[in-house]
Design an enzyme around this catalytic site. Structure first.
Site, PDB file in Angstrom:
ATOM      1  CB  SER A  90     -46.663 -46.034 -85.593  1.00 36.81           C
ATOM      2  OG  SER A  90     -46.958 -45.969 -86.974  1.00 36.81           O
ATOM      3  CE  LYS A 121     -49.619 -46.483 -83.725  1.00 36.83           C
ATOM      4  NZ  LYS A 121     -50.596 -47.427 -83.952  1.00 36.83           N
ATOM      5  CG  HIS A 149     -49.348 -42.179 -86.200  1.00 34.37           C
ATOM      6  ND1 HIS A 149     -49.869 -43.376 -86.639  1.00 34.37           N
ATOM      7  CD2 HIS A 149     -48.184 -42.014 -86.859  1.00 34.37           C
ATOM      8  CE1 HIS A 149     -49.050 -43.905 -87.531  1.00 34.37           C
ATOM      9  NE2 HIS A 149     -48.013 -43.099 -87.675  1.00 34.37           N
ATOM     10  CG  ASN A 150     -53.152 -45.408 -85.872  1.00 37.29           C
ATOM     11  OD1 ASN A 150     -51.978 -45.105 -85.753  1.00 37.29           O
ATOM     12  ND2 ASN A 150     -53.584 -46.630 -85.679  1.00 37.29           N
ATOM     13  CD  GLU A 163     -51.713 -45.506 -90.734  1.00 34.45           C
ATOM     14  OE1 GLU A 163     -50.926 -45.383 -89.768  1.00 34.45           O
ATOM     15  OE2 GLU A 163     -52.309 -46.570 -90.973  1.00 34.45           O
TER      16      GLU A 163
HETATM   17  P1  NBP Z   1     -52.954 -59.257 -83.017  1.00 33.58           P
HETATM   18  O1  NBP Z   1     -53.612 -57.953 -82.767  1.00 33.58           O
HETATM   19  O2  NBP Z   1     -53.391 -60.080 -84.147  1.00 33.58           O
HETATM   20  O3  NBP Z   1     -53.051 -60.128 -81.655  1.00 33.58           O
HETATM   21  C1  NBP Z   1     -52.578 -61.440 -81.617  1.00 33.58           C
HETATM   22  C2  NBP Z   1     -51.899 -61.727 -80.296  1.00 33.58           C
HETATM   23  O4  NBP Z   1     -52.803 -61.479 -79.208  1.00 33.58           O
HETATM   24  C3  NBP Z   1     -51.498 -63.190 -80.174  1.00 33.58           C
HETATM   25  O5  NBP Z   1     -50.259 -63.254 -79.514  1.00 33.58           O
HETATM   26  C4  NBP Z   1     -52.626 -63.765 -79.351  1.00 33.58           C
HETATM   27  O6  NBP Z   1     -52.287 -64.949 -78.680  1.00 33.58           O
HETATM   28  C5  NBP Z   1     -52.836 -62.645 -78.389  1.00 33.58           C
HETATM   29  N1  NBP Z   1     -54.086 -62.733 -77.622  1.00 33.58           N
HETATM   30  C6  NBP Z   1     -55.373 -62.651 -78.024  1.00 33.58           C
HETATM   31 BR1  NBP Z   1     -55.906 -62.492 -79.764  1.00 33.58          BR
HETATM   32  N2  NBP Z   1     -56.250 -62.761 -77.017  1.00 33.58           N
HETATM   33  C7  NBP Z   1     -55.505 -62.931 -75.920  1.00 33.58           C
HETATM   34  C8  NBP Z   1     -55.824 -63.097 -74.565  1.00 33.58           C
HETATM   35  N3  NBP Z   1     -57.081 -63.068 -74.149  1.00 33.58           N
HETATM   36  N4  NBP Z   1     -54.807 -63.240 -73.689  1.00 33.58           N
HETATM   37  C9  NBP Z   1     -53.532 -63.246 -74.100  1.00 33.58           C
HETATM   38  N5  NBP Z   1     -53.156 -63.087 -75.377  1.00 33.58           N
HETATM   39  C10 NBP Z   1     -54.131 -62.918 -76.287  1.00 33.58           C
HETATM   40  O7  NBP Z   1     -51.347 -59.058 -83.121  1.00 33.58           O
HETATM   41  P2  NBP Z   1     -50.507 -57.927 -83.891  1.00 33.58           P
HETATM   42  O8  NBP Z   1     -51.010 -57.661 -85.265  1.00 33.58           O
HETATM   43  O9  NBP Z   1     -49.080 -58.334 -83.704  1.00 33.58           O
HETATM   44  O10 NBP Z   1     -50.754 -56.605 -83.030  1.00 33.58           O
HETATM   45  C11 NBP Z   1     -50.466 -56.513 -81.651  1.00 33.58           C
HETATM   46  C12 NBP Z   1     -50.927 -55.164 -81.149  1.00 33.58           C
HETATM   47  O11 NBP Z   1     -50.187 -54.144 -81.850  1.00 33.58           O
HETATM   48  C13 NBP Z   1     -52.400 -54.871 -81.426  1.00 33.58           C
HETATM   49  O12 NBP Z   1     -52.922 -54.092 -80.392  1.00 33.58           O
HETATM   50  C14 NBP Z   1     -52.376 -54.088 -82.709  1.00 33.58           C
HETATM   51  O13 NBP Z   1     -53.506 -53.259 -82.867  1.00 33.58           O
HETATM   52  C15 NBP Z   1     -51.098 -53.276 -82.528  1.00 33.58           C
HETATM   53  N6  NBP Z   1     -50.460 -52.845 -83.770  1.00 33.58           N
HETATM   54  C16 NBP Z   1     -50.424 -53.644 -84.849  1.00 33.58           C
HETATM   55  C17 NBP Z   1     -49.791 -53.207 -86.014  1.00 33.58           C
HETATM   56  C18 NBP Z   1     -49.709 -54.091 -87.231  1.00 33.58           C
HETATM   57  O14 NBP Z   1     -49.223 -53.602 -88.261  1.00 33.58           O
HETATM   58  N7  NBP Z   1     -50.127 -55.346 -87.147  1.00 33.58           N
HETATM   59  C19 NBP Z   1     -49.193 -51.954 -86.038  1.00 33.58           C
HETATM   60  C20 NBP Z   1     -49.217 -51.170 -84.911  1.00 33.58           C
HETATM   61  C21 NBP Z   1     -49.851 -51.615 -83.771  1.00 33.58           C
HETATM   62  P3  NBP Z   1     -52.581 -66.382 -79.370  1.00 33.58           P
HETATM   63  O15 NBP Z   1     -51.421 -66.649 -80.250  1.00 33.58           O
HETATM   64  O16 NBP Z   1     -52.664 -67.307 -78.223  1.00 33.58           O
HETATM   65  O17 NBP Z   1     -53.876 -66.272 -80.119  1.00 33.58           O
END
Ligand code: NBP
Length: 513
Positions: free
Chosen positions: A136, A191, A194-195, A198
């Site tokens: 987080s 987690k 936590h959310n 939030e």
């Molecule tokens: P996203 O949740 O937007 O996911 C994008 C990533 O997933 C890209 O690298 C994409 O690859 C990959 N992907 C997908 Br979509 N489908 C796939 C598949 N079938 N096989 C392999 N790779 C795949 O990214 P994020 O916002 O960085 O979040 C990542 C994780 O962390 C999520 O679970 C999210 O809920 C969690 N999270 C996010 C935050 C935040 O603030 N954003 C905070 C805390 C936790 P590609 O480039 O080839 O499309």
């Protein structure tokens, strides 16, 4: 390549997923001296990352899972930061053929805890270890120190502990906001809570803002000052801090940006999961539920626009407390100051209720899933790095660690409920008058405060030795022969009454309304 060069090129950890979280976590690991090999489904993103953000670092790019795995030290640690759900299962199946027994797969995304429990079992059945960890803090946290909540195969922890604790946020100097949470889905469960919390914290802040904006006609600059002040006291937290800054932000025309943002909130599902789990375990997590539903109501923008023209209620303006209504005397300014303090107290007391409910749910989950959760340790993990980080969590840690426990006999006596801790019970007592004033005034003025109200309703229910559920049991027995217990008989003895004189003597054991 010489053997020495080959050894040097071996990476400490692999990370799959070069979206916002993955990229920032990789750079954070690199800063702490770890060599990271990175891969992404769309491989052009690997080249872009290596050529730009990762330029000049020790980060290694890979264009296939096979290439990535070959560059790892043993036991291999492969962390996924990809979209939660099916992509995680697909990736696990793509990674597994390249692994050896004892290698570790880590999921750092927002996965559902039951999925994580299933994946732990699956990977362990094939001889691998699996860690499902909450991360987080968003983009900023991932880059400079998130809160990390790992769970899964306990034997994996010694292998990932150093790296996780190195990259996590620190509080009190060097205490990492990362500790082992528990087996199977425990990390992702914590987690999820936590959310959920939030969601609750954000809703409470929005209700405070709404009363100030519509009840007191305060503008963004004036509210900015209030939040700046609140951030110096017991409400000191990341979410109050960003609210302060949001209220000061001006659009290109010099007007407050917040006033131009459409009032429909989105959600990604972790709040909903928290509520579903609470229903599953029978724990009243009413404040988080109201926060989730408030986002749903906000999304009904078109319906609300229509309804606002037809459905009438009182005017929101609280007479005598707003400069714009023409009352500006010193006496009224004092009254307004006092009312703003009451809003503060309503927010603070409701927040205590929300955390108390969140901890009630974790306690029930620990019992259900056989986890040994360290409640003080969880508060510590949330104190830094994450979205709900606050001074307040230090007090929760103290409460659960027993230093200020309500039990004077034994400092180690386990706290049944946060509300029974001396400190929090005292805080609720201090804030109660203002809290009740805000809920009552908001009801009279037609200003919606679902989270403030549900928190107060819960407080009044929780402190009631007797609730009207006697009547409810009578109703259930009347129409469904569900039986009831009596106050003049021992618990566990059930009675059925033929309420109408033409019912039978048979009670129901299967039908529950
Ligand atoms: P996203 O949740 O937007 O996911 C994008 C990533 O997933 C890209 O690298 C994409 O690859 C990959 N992907 C997908 Br979509 N489908 C796939 C598949 N079938 N096989 C392999 N790779 C795949 O990214 P994020 O916002 O960085 O979040 C990542 C994780 O962390 C999520 O679970 C999210 O809920 C969690 N999270 C996010 C935050 C935040 O603030 N954003 C905070 C805390 C936790 P590609 O480039 O080839 O499309």
């Amino acid at each position: 390549m010489t053997q020495q060069a080959e050894t040097k090129s071996q990476a400490d950890i692999a990370l799959i997923g070069l979206a916002v979280m993955g990229q920032n976590l990789i750079l954070n690991m690199n800063d702490h001296g770890y060599t990271v090999v990175v891969f992404n489904r769309t491989t052009s993103k690997v080249d872009d990352f290596i050529a730009n953000e990762a330029k000049g670092t020790n980060i290694i790019g890979a264009h296939s899972i096979e290439e990535m795995v070959a560059k790892l030290k043993r036991p291999r640690k492969i962390m996924m930061l990809v979209k939660a759900g099916a992509p995680v299962d697909e990736l696990i199946d793509q990674i597994i053929p390249h692994l050896e027994k004892g290698d570790i797969i880590i999921d750092g995304g927002n996965s559902f805890f039951e999925d994580t429990a299933r994946r732990v079992k699956y990977c362990e059945s094939k001889g691998f270890l699996y860690v499902g960890t909450g991360v987080s803090g968003g983009e900023e946290g991932a880059r400079h120190g998130p809160s990390i909540m790992p769970g899964g195969s306990p034997t994996a922890w010694p292998f990932v502990k150093d790296i996780f604790q190195a990259i996590s946020a620190k509080v009190d100097g060097d205490t990492p906001c990362c500790e082992w949470v528990g087996e199977n889905g425990a990390g992702h469960y914590v987690k999820m809570i936590h959310n959920g919390i939030e969601y609750g914290d954000m809703q409470l802040i929005c209700e405070a803002y709404n009363i100030m904006k519509n009840g007191l006609e305060m503008d963004a600059d004036e509210m900015h000052q209030v939040f700046a002040e609140w951030n110096k006291g017991e409400l000191d937290s990341y979410l109050i801090e960003i609210t302060r800054d949001i209220l000061a932000k001006k659009d290109d025309d010099g007007l407050p940006l917040v006033d131009k943002i459409l009032d429909t909130a989105g959600q990604k599902g972790t709040g909903k999961w928290t509520v579903l789990s609470s229903q599953e375990l029978g724990i009243p997590i009413t404040l988080i539920a109201e926060a989730v539903y408030s986002r749903c109501v906000s999304a009904l923008k078109d319906e609300r626009m229509k309804a606002s023209k037809k459905l009438k209620g009182p005017r929101a303006l609280i007479a005598g407390l707003t400069g714009k209504s023409g009352v500006n005397s010193q006496k009224n300014l004092e009254k307004k100051k006092k009312f703003v303090q009451d809003i503060h107290d309503a927010l603070y007391a409701s927040k205590i209720i929300s955390y108390a409910q969140g901890y009630m749910l974790m306690r029930a989950a620990a019992k259900e899933y056989d986890w040994k959760l360290n409640y003080g340790g969880i508060a510590l993990m949330w104190r830094g790095g994450c979205i709900i980080r606050s001074r307040f969590l230090g007090k929760i840690k103290e409460a659960f660690d027993g230093s200020k426990s309500f039990s004077k006999k034994s400092a180690k006596h386990e706290l049944d409920n946060l509300l029974l801790d001396d400190y929090f019970h005292g805080e609720i007592k201090r804030c109660q008058k203002g809290w009740r004033n805000i809920v009552a005034t908001a009801a009279k003025k037609g200003i919606p405060v679902p989270a403030f109200s549900t928190a107060l309703a819960f407080y009044d229910q929780y402190r009631s030795a007797v609730l009207p559920a006697n009547l409810l049991q009578a109703q259930r027995d009347y129409f469904g022969a569900h039986t009831y217990e009596r106050i003049d008989k021992p618990r566990g003895e059930f009675f059925h009454t033929d309420w109408t004189g033409h019912g039978g003597d048979t009670s129901s054991s299967t039908y529950n309304a």
